[in-house]
Design a protein around this motif. Sequence first.
Motif, PDB file in Angstrom:
ATOM      1  N   LEU A 185      48.283  70.748  22.062  1.00 13.11           N
ATOM      2  CA  LEU A 185      49.585  71.396  21.854  1.00 13.11           C
ATOM      3  C   LEU A 185      49.492  72.898  22.098  1.00 13.11           C
ATOM      4  O   LEU A 185      50.407  73.492  22.689  1.00 13.11           O
ATOM      5  N   GLN A 186      48.405  73.533  21.676  1.00 12.35           N
ATOM      6  CA  GLN A 186      48.218  74.962  21.942  1.00 12.35           C
ATOM      7  C   GLN A 186      48.133  75.231  23.447  1.00 12.35           C
ATOM      8  O   GLN A 186      48.770  76.158  23.952  1.00 12.35           O
ATOM      9  N   ALA A 187      47.357  74.420  24.142  1.00 15.97           N
ATOM     10  CA  ALA A 187      47.214  74.593  25.594  1.00 15.97           C
ATOM     11  C   ALA A 187      48.553  74.379  26.292  1.00 15.97           C
ATOM     12  O   ALA A 187      48.908  75.126  27.214  1.00 15.97           O
ATOM     13  N   THR A 188      49.303  73.378  25.847  1.00 18.69           N
ATOM     14  CA  THR A 188      50.611  73.110  26.455  1.00 18.69           C
ATOM     15  C   THR A 188      51.544  74.291  26.258  1.00 18.69           C
ATOM     16  O   THR A 188      52.195  74.744  27.203  1.00 18.69           O
ATOM     17  N   ARG A 189      51.606  74.806  25.040  1.00 18.80           N
ATOM     18  CA  ARG A 189      52.470  75.965  24.775  1.00 18.80           C
ATOM     19  C   ARG A 189      52.060  77.145  25.651  1.00 18.80           C
ATOM     20  O   ARG A 189      52.903  77.829  26.229  1.00 18.80           O
ATOM     21  N   GLN A 190      50.774  77.384  25.788  1.00 20.12           N
ATOM     22  CA  GLN A 190      50.289  78.521  26.589  1.00 20.12           C
ATOM     23  C   GLN A 190      50.568  78.337  28.074  1.00 20.12           C
ATOM     24  O   GLN A 190      50.791  79.312  28.790  1.00 20.12           O
ATOM     25  N   GLN A 191      50.561  77.106  28.559  1.00 17.75           N
ATOM     26  CA  GLN A 191      50.703  76.856  29.986  1.00 17.75           C
ATOM     27  C   GLN A 191      52.148  76.625  30.428  1.00 17.75           C
ATOM     28  O   GLN A 191      52.406  76.554  31.627  1.00 17.75           O
TER      29      GLN A 191
ATOM     30  N   TYR B 233      60.906  63.670  22.050  1.00 17.25           N
ATOM     31  CA  TYR B 233      61.043  65.059  21.584  1.00 17.25           C
ATOM     32  C   TYR B 233      61.165  65.964  22.800  1.00 17.25           C
ATOM     33  O   TYR B 233      60.365  65.897  23.729  1.00 17.25           O
ATOM     34  N   ILE B 234      62.179  66.846  22.750  1.00 18.16           N
ATOM     35  CA  ILE B 234      62.375  67.849  23.787  1.00 18.16           C
ATOM     36  C   ILE B 234      62.019  69.180  23.142  1.00 18.16           C
ATOM     37  O   ILE B 234      62.703  69.645  22.218  1.00 18.16           O
ATOM     38  N   CYS B 235      60.925  69.794  23.588  1.00 18.72           N
ATOM     39  CA  CYS B 235      60.326  70.922  22.891  1.00 18.72           C
ATOM     40  C   CYS B 235      60.297  72.189  23.730  1.00 18.72           C
ATOM     41  O   CYS B 235      59.955  72.157  24.910  1.00 18.72           O
ATOM     42  N   LYS B 236      60.649  73.293  23.084  1.00 28.60           N
ATOM     43  CA  LYS B 236      60.567  74.614  23.696  1.00 28.60           C
ATOM     44  C   LYS B 236      59.550  75.446  22.916  1.00 28.60           C
ATOM     45  O   LYS B 236      59.516  75.370  21.683  1.00 28.60           O
ATOM     46  N   PRO B 237      58.722  76.239  23.599  1.00 28.82           N
ATOM     47  CA  PRO B 237      57.725  77.035  22.886  1.00 28.82           C
ATOM     48  C   PRO B 237      58.349  77.989  21.885  1.00 28.82           C
ATOM     49  O   PRO B 237      59.420  78.552  22.128  1.00 28.82           O
ATOM     50  N   ARG B 238      57.693  78.167  20.745  1.00 34.28           N
ATOM     51  CA  ARG B 238      58.129  79.143  19.735  1.00 34.28           C
ATOM     52  C   ARG B 238      57.783  80.546  20.208  1.00 34.28           C
ATOM     53  O   ARG B 238      56.804  80.768  20.858  1.00 34.28           O
TER      54      ARG B 238
END
Length: 192
Positions: A139-145, A187-192
């Motif tokens: 999840l961290q890598a996904t948010r960063q990328q 889930y449709i997710c946008k980075p915080r």
Amino acid sequence: MLNAARMTIKNTGVSIQNQFFYLQNFITSPRTMGTLMPSSPWLCHAMLSQIDWATSLDIAELGAADGVLTRRILSRMRADAKLEAFEIQPAFVRKLNQMDDPRLQVMAHSAEHMSTQYDAVFSCLPLLSMPVRTSIRILQATRQQLKEKDGVLVLFQYSHLSEKLLSRYFTWKKIRVVKNFPPALVYICKPR
């Protein structure tokens, strides 16, 4: 009439063979497989309907398995788009490598090691079945990328129990898909 019956039997055989393949991989590695059945067409449609295909050029799929969602992603992608499909199960990697599409690059390693910027990431990973540290790193890598402005992560889970973990890294909304075995949450997710 006889040809139609033969075609039905042939199609059923492929479906049963595919389901058996999933079952074999689940028994071999339940923590990374997470499901006994491939995603339904309704689940795939619910996931794919969440992005703008005209502008999404760099796409990742995490946990591509045998390519059920991968084929549908490729059918919607522009000719100049690219898809990186991450999969760690060797049997599934072999199946994915048989797809003949120059836009597809099969990544035979964990999504923890993503290194490209993406407009959209689709995930079929079983976050609750995997070790917590692995889920967190992915999840961290996904948010960063994800590209900052409009990047989106679309994933499905079979339980709402991953929501607390998702909320660490993303704001999200969810859709329930009952025409899947078992029923799923998208889930449709946008980075915080």
